[in-house]
Write a protein that holds these residues in place. Sequence first.
Motif, short mmCIF file in Angstrom:
data_model
loop_
_atom_site.label_atom_id
_atom_site.label_comp_id
_atom_site.label_asym_id
_atom_site.label_seq_id
_atom_site.Cartn_x
_atom_site.Cartn_y
_atom_site.Cartn_z
N GLU A 96 -7.00 -1.79 -5.04
CA GLU A 96 -7.82 -0.72 -4.46
C GLU A 96 -7.16 0.63 -4.72
O GLU A 96 -5.93 0.75 -4.71
CB GLU A 96 -7.95 -0.95 -2.95
N LYS A 99 -4.10 6.98 -2.61
CA LYS A 99 -3.64 5.76 -1.94
C LYS A 99 -3.96 4.59 -2.86
O LYS A 99 -5.04 4.53 -3.43
CB LYS A 99 -4.33 5.58 -0.59
N GLU A 104 0.85 -1.19 0.00
CA GLU A 104 0.00 0.00 0.00
C GLU A 104 0.88 1.23 0.00
O GLU A 104 1.82 1.34 0.80
CB GLU A 104 -0.92 0.01 1.22
N LYS A 118 -3.41 0.19 -3.35
CA LYS A 118 -2.96 -1.13 -2.93
C LYS A 118 -2.74 -1.95 -4.19
O LYS A 118 -3.59 -1.96 -5.08
CB LYS A 118 -4.01 -1.81 -2.04
N LYS A 136 1.10 5.69 -0.57
CA LYS A 136 0.46 7.01 -0.66
C LYS A 136 1.28 7.83 -1.64
O LYS A 136 2.50 7.96 -1.51
CB LYS A 136 0.43 7.68 0.72
#
Length: 200
Positions: A157, A168, A128, A170, A130
């Motif tokens: 995601e 963000k 994940e 994933k 950012k």
Amino acid sequence: MKNGAFFSTGLLAAMASSLCCIAPLLALTGGLSGGVSAFAWVEPLRPYLIGLSVLALGIAFYLAYRPSKTDECDCELKDKRSFLNSKGFLWAVTVISVLLFSFPYYVGAFYSGEAVTSESATSENLVEMKVAVDGMTCNACENHVNKALLAAPGVTEASSSYSGGWAKVKFDSSRTDASELAGRIEQATGYKVGQMEKIR
């Protein structure tokens, strides 16, 4: 009453004031990509464009509703107006203008506010991150970025925030990497990708 110029100015200024949010929505619905950020420069000018629209429409209303002149026999002059110079058309242009320059406040209704998910990935390869994204100005921009990310293989995601200036994501690190995702954002939307931070 020749105030078509004021009608046009009011409508065009209202349209321009929200171009930064209308363009991404049109791009998403039309399946287009790239260059959407070209309209981000409009955002700082929004108050001036809205002011210009209100001023132009205000003058048009004054011209439409000012007292009629009378001739020497005290008879009202016949005011032969085309539809484009009518009061009804003025009100229609005004309603459209208000909808246009308030567009950024309700554009979110066209989108889901939740993070968007795509395929699944094994937990050991799931990363994940950012990502700083410069150029987003409204919900339409957020969804344009999310769509660009979800088009990449291995992304499960994606969510973004125009007010925070980040996205963000994933993804399965065995199928894609951060640099490819950054490239996809820049190529599909034209927004600039800045610092990338691994969350987990």
